[in-house]
Design a protein around this motif. Structure first.
Motif, PDB file in Angstrom:
ATOM      1  N   ALA A   1     -11.403  31.665 -10.049  1.00 12.73           N
ATOM      2  CA  ALA A   1     -11.484  32.891 -10.841  1.00 12.73           C
ATOM      3  C   ALA A   1     -10.866  32.743 -12.227  1.00 12.73           C
ATOM      4  O   ALA A   1     -11.125  33.578 -13.103  1.00 12.73           O
ATOM      5  CB  ALA A   1     -10.825  34.046 -10.094  1.00 12.73           C
ATOM      6  N   LEU A   2     -10.064  31.710 -12.443  1.00 10.32           N
ATOM      7  CA  LEU A   2      -9.443  31.495 -13.743  1.00 10.32           C
ATOM      8  C   LEU A   2     -10.190  30.490 -14.613  1.00 10.32           C
ATOM      9  O   LEU A   2      -9.758  30.197 -15.731  1.00 10.32           O
ATOM     10  CB  LEU A   2      -7.986  31.032 -13.564  1.00 10.32           C
ATOM     11  CG  LEU A   2      -7.028  32.059 -12.952  1.00 10.32           C
ATOM     12  CD1 LEU A   2      -5.625  31.472 -12.848  1.00 10.32           C
ATOM     13  CD2 LEU A   2      -7.003  33.351 -13.763  1.00 10.32           C
ATOM     14  N   GLN A   3     -11.301  29.967 -14.125  1.00 10.94           N
ATOM     15  CA  GLN A   3     -12.073  29.011 -14.910  1.00 10.94           C
ATOM     16  C   GLN A   3     -12.768  29.702 -16.078  1.00 10.94           C
ATOM     17  O   GLN A   3     -13.068  30.901 -16.033  1.00 10.94           O
ATOM     18  CB  GLN A   3     -13.137  28.336 -14.023  1.00 10.94           C
ATOM     19  CG  GLN A   3     -12.590  27.607 -12.815  1.00 10.94           C
ATOM     20  CD  GLN A   3     -11.635  26.496 -13.184  1.00 10.94           C
ATOM     21  OE1 GLN A   3     -11.950  25.626 -14.003  1.00 10.94           O
ATOM     22  NE2 GLN A   3     -10.447  26.532 -12.588  1.00 10.94           N
ATOM     23  N   ASP A   4     -13.042  28.943 -17.109  1.00  9.70           N
ATOM     24  CA  ASP A   4     -13.878  29.437 -18.194  1.00  9.70           C
ATOM     25  C   ASP A   4     -15.290  29.669 -17.652  1.00  9.70           C
ATOM     26  O   ASP A   4     -15.878  28.769 -17.041  1.00  9.70           O
ATOM     27  CB  ASP A   4     -13.911  28.426 -19.335  1.00  9.70           C
ATOM     28  CG  ASP A   4     -14.823  28.860 -20.465  1.00  9.70           C
ATOM     29  OD1 ASP A   4     -14.385  29.648 -21.310  1.00  9.70           O
ATOM     30  OD2 ASP A   4     -15.990  28.409 -20.478  1.00  9.70           O
ATOM     31  N   VAL A   5     -15.815  30.874 -17.855  1.00 10.33           N
ATOM     32  CA  VAL A   5     -17.090  31.234 -17.234  1.00 10.33           C
ATOM     33  C   VAL A   5     -18.218  30.304 -17.685  1.00 10.33           C
ATOM     34  O   VAL A   5     -18.981  29.785 -16.859  1.00 10.33           O
ATOM     35  CB  VAL A   5     -17.450  32.707 -17.530  1.00 10.33           C
ATOM     36  CG1 VAL A   5     -18.863  33.023 -17.047  1.00 10.33           C
ATOM     37  CG2 VAL A   5     -16.448  33.640 -16.878  1.00 10.33           C
ATOM     38  N   ASP A   6     -18.331  30.076 -18.977  1.00 10.89           N
ATOM     39  CA  ASP A   6     -19.425  29.239 -19.474  1.00 10.89           C
ATOM     40  C   ASP A   6     -19.302  27.805 -18.978  1.00 10.89           C
ATOM     41  O   ASP A   6     -20.302  27.161 -18.630  1.00 10.89           O
ATOM     42  CB  ASP A   6     -19.454  29.266 -21.002  1.00 10.89           C
ATOM     43  CG  ASP A   6     -19.906  30.610 -21.548  1.00 10.89           C
ATOM     44  OD1 ASP A   6     -20.662  31.308 -20.842  1.00 10.89           O
ATOM     45  OD2 ASP A   6     -19.510  30.971 -22.665  1.00 10.89           O
ATOM     46  N   GLU A   7     -18.088  27.308 -18.923  1.00 10.14           N
ATOM     47  CA  GLU A   7     -17.894  25.937 -18.437  1.00 10.14           C
ATOM     48  C   GLU A   7     -18.213  25.849 -16.950  1.00 10.14           C
ATOM     49  O   GLU A   7     -18.901  24.925 -16.492  1.00 10.14           O
ATOM     50  CB  GLU A   7     -16.460  25.489 -18.709  1.00 10.14           C
ATOM     51  CG  GLU A   7     -16.192  24.038 -18.343  1.00 10.14           C
ATOM     52  CD  GLU A   7     -14.803  23.589 -18.718  1.00 10.14           C
ATOM     53  OE1 GLU A   7     -14.311  22.629 -18.102  1.00 10.14           O
ATOM     54  OE2 GLU A   7     -14.196  24.197 -19.631  1.00 10.14           O
ATOM     55  N   ALA A   8     -17.722  26.808 -16.190  1.00  7.24           N
ATOM     56  CA  ALA A   8     -17.973  26.792 -14.743  1.00  7.24           C
ATOM     57  C   ALA A   8     -19.457  26.947 -14.431  1.00  7.24           C
ATOM     58  O   ALA A   8     -19.973  26.352 -13.478  1.00  7.24           O
ATOM     59  CB  ALA A   8     -17.170  27.911 -14.067  1.00  7.24           C
ATOM     60  N   ALA A   9     -20.164  27.731 -15.230  1.00  4.76           N
ATOM     61  CA  ALA A   9     -21.597  27.935 -15.002  1.00  4.76           C
ATOM     62  C   ALA A   9     -22.381  26.640 -15.145  1.00  4.76           C
ATOM     63  O   ALA A   9     -23.475  26.513 -14.586  1.00  4.76           O
ATOM     64  CB  ALA A   9     -22.130  28.988 -15.969  1.00  4.76           C
ATOM     65  N   GLY A  10     -21.837  25.689 -15.872  1.00  7.67           N
ATOM     66  CA  GLY A  10     -22.545  24.429 -16.055  1.00  7.67           C
ATOM     67  C   GLY A  10     -22.852  23.714 -14.750  1.00  7.67           C
ATOM     68  O   GLY A  10     -23.901  23.087 -14.609  1.00  7.67           O
ATOM     69  N   ARG A  11     -21.944  23.803 -13.790  1.00 10.57           N
ATOM     70  CA  ARG A  11     -22.197  23.161 -12.485  1.00 10.57           C
ATOM     71  C   ARG A  11     -23.387  23.819 -11.786  1.00 10.57           C
ATOM     72  O   ARG A  11     -24.201  23.135 -11.155  1.00 10.57           O
ATOM     73  CB  ARG A  11     -20.957  23.253 -11.601  1.00 10.57           C
ATOM     74  CG  ARG A  11     -19.736  22.563 -12.149  1.00 10.57           C
ATOM     75  CD  ARG A  11     -18.623  22.511 -11.102  1.00 10.57           C
ATOM     76  NE  ARG A  11     -17.342  22.135 -11.697  1.00 10.57           N
ATOM     77  CZ  ARG A  11     -16.214  21.995 -11.022  1.00 10.57           C
ATOM     78  NH1 ARG A  11     -16.191  22.213  -9.702  1.00 10.57           N
ATOM     79  NH2 ARG A  11     -15.096  21.664 -11.640  1.00 10.57           N
ATOM     80  N   LEU A  12     -23.461  25.128 -11.906  1.00  9.36           N
ATOM     81  CA  LEU A  12     -24.570  25.839 -11.264  1.00  9.36           C
ATOM     82  C   LEU A  12     -25.875  25.590 -12.008  1.00  9.36           C
ATOM     83  O   LEU A  12     -26.930  25.446 -11.378  1.00  9.36           O
ATOM     84  CB  LEU A  12     -24.260  27.338 -11.195  1.00  9.36           C
ATOM     85  CG  LEU A  12     -25.278  28.206 -10.458  1.00  9.36           C
ATOM     86  CD1 LEU A  12     -25.511  27.708  -9.036  1.00  9.36           C
ATOM     87  CD2 LEU A  12     -24.814  29.662 -10.449  1.00  9.36           C
ATOM     88  N   VAL A  13     -25.820  25.514 -13.336  1.00  7.05           N
ATOM     89  CA  VAL A  13     -27.017  25.190 -14.115  1.00  7.05           C
ATOM     90  C   VAL A  13     -27.589  23.847 -13.654  1.00  7.05           C
ATOM     91  O   VAL A  13     -28.803  23.705 -13.450  1.00  7.05           O
ATOM     92  CB  VAL A  13     -26.699  25.148 -15.624  1.00  7.05           C
ATOM     93  CG1 VAL A  13     -27.858  24.536 -16.396  1.00  7.05           C
ATOM     94  CG2 VAL A  13     -26.403  26.554 -16.138  1.00  7.05           C
TER      95      VAL A  13
END
Length: 290
Positions: A107-119
């Protein structure tokens, strides 16, 4: 449409896939749809909710490994594929005031950075349809809310060649849904059906809490008929033994009543790049015939 249909369900923890939309996934698997569960965290900070396993020293010491094994079993029962995004469970903070979240948690990750794994996973799997949670997370667990955030970013970014250029060839999913299986109409229908039959209902306290808190009712757009797969859903849920008491409230409504009174699982269509008519009975409505 002759192209292989693919469905991705993005969830916060192992067990969420079995409590939210599991019968839908099993139904689509039976029809030949390729179904992938993306699990954001390992559930490392999850409490042991099954009283039969509370106090078990092995389970408490090896909760991460135990929950991974439970996920493996549930995946086999549902017939789905499953991938870990590799984030660390944030836990559910309790108290007033709430304590800070643990360093490094999901929950503390940068949203855009974390979304990269899902992308990256979306571009590899190429789903036409994605399911996840609404902006409230279904319930306000920080990992559920973060799951919503990264899924919204990833849905839009996956098809944009300029976003996440190192995450593979662009792929644009066509529809995004929020799981809304725990909705008020369903709860009321099952509650009243039990009382009419002279049976105890596990939903009385739920409905009282609904009265106490002002909560916007969600728009249910899609009702997937999947009653034939409720038993598979329950079996997958029970596989998550640390999280589910098989004698608990989840299983107090007889299966025949569930099938008769409420034979669907519900979703809210959040984004669509295809034309569809609401209400729907198929997550692939507007896609199958294009």
């Amino acid at each position: 449409m002759t192209e292989q249909l693919r469905l991705m369900a993005v969830h916060a923890h192992p067990d969420d896939e079995s409590s939210k939309g599991a019968a839908t996934m099993a139904k689509y698997v039976s029809e030949g749809v390729d179904v992938l569960v993306a699990t954001c965290t390992g559930g490392e900070r999850g409490s042991i909710l099954n009283p039969k396993l509370q106090g078990d020293p092995y389970v408490e010491e090896h909760i991460h490994e135990v929950r991974k094994k439970e996920m493996d079993e549930a995946r086999e029962i549902l017939g789905v594929k499953q991938e870990w995004l590799g984030f660390v469970d944030s836990g559910l903070p309790e108290g007033d005031p709430l304590p800070p979240l643990p360093d490094g948690c999901f929950a503390l990750q940068d949203v855009d950075e974390a979304a990269g794994r899902l992308v990256k996973l979306i571009r590899e799997f190429k789903p036409q349809v994605i399911t996840t949670y609404d902006e409230n997370g279904g319930y306000p667990h920080p990992d559920h809310i973060m799951t919503h955030k990264i899924t919204m970013v990833a849905f839009e970014a996956a098809g944009d060649a300029e976003k996440y250029p190192d995450a593979g060839e662009p792929w644009q999913p066509q529809k995004l849904y929020y799981n809304q299986g725990f909705n008020k109409p369903r709860t009321i229908a099952l509650h009243e059906a039990l009382l009419e039959r002279g049976m105890d209902s596990p939903y009385g306290e739920w409905l009282e809490r609904w009265k106490q808190f002002e909560r916007r009712e969600r728009t249910l757009t899609t009702y997937v008929p999947c009653a034939d797969f409720f038993e598979i859903r329950d079996k997958a849920l029970i596989a998550h033994a640390t999280q589910i008491d098989p004698d608990g409230g989840w299983f107090r409504v007889p299966m025949d009543i569930q099938r008769e009174v409420w034979p669907t699982e519900e979703y809210e269509l959040a984004k669509s790049r295809v034309d569809t008519s609401l209400p729907e009975d198929d997550l692939f409505a507007g896609i199958r015939n294009n």
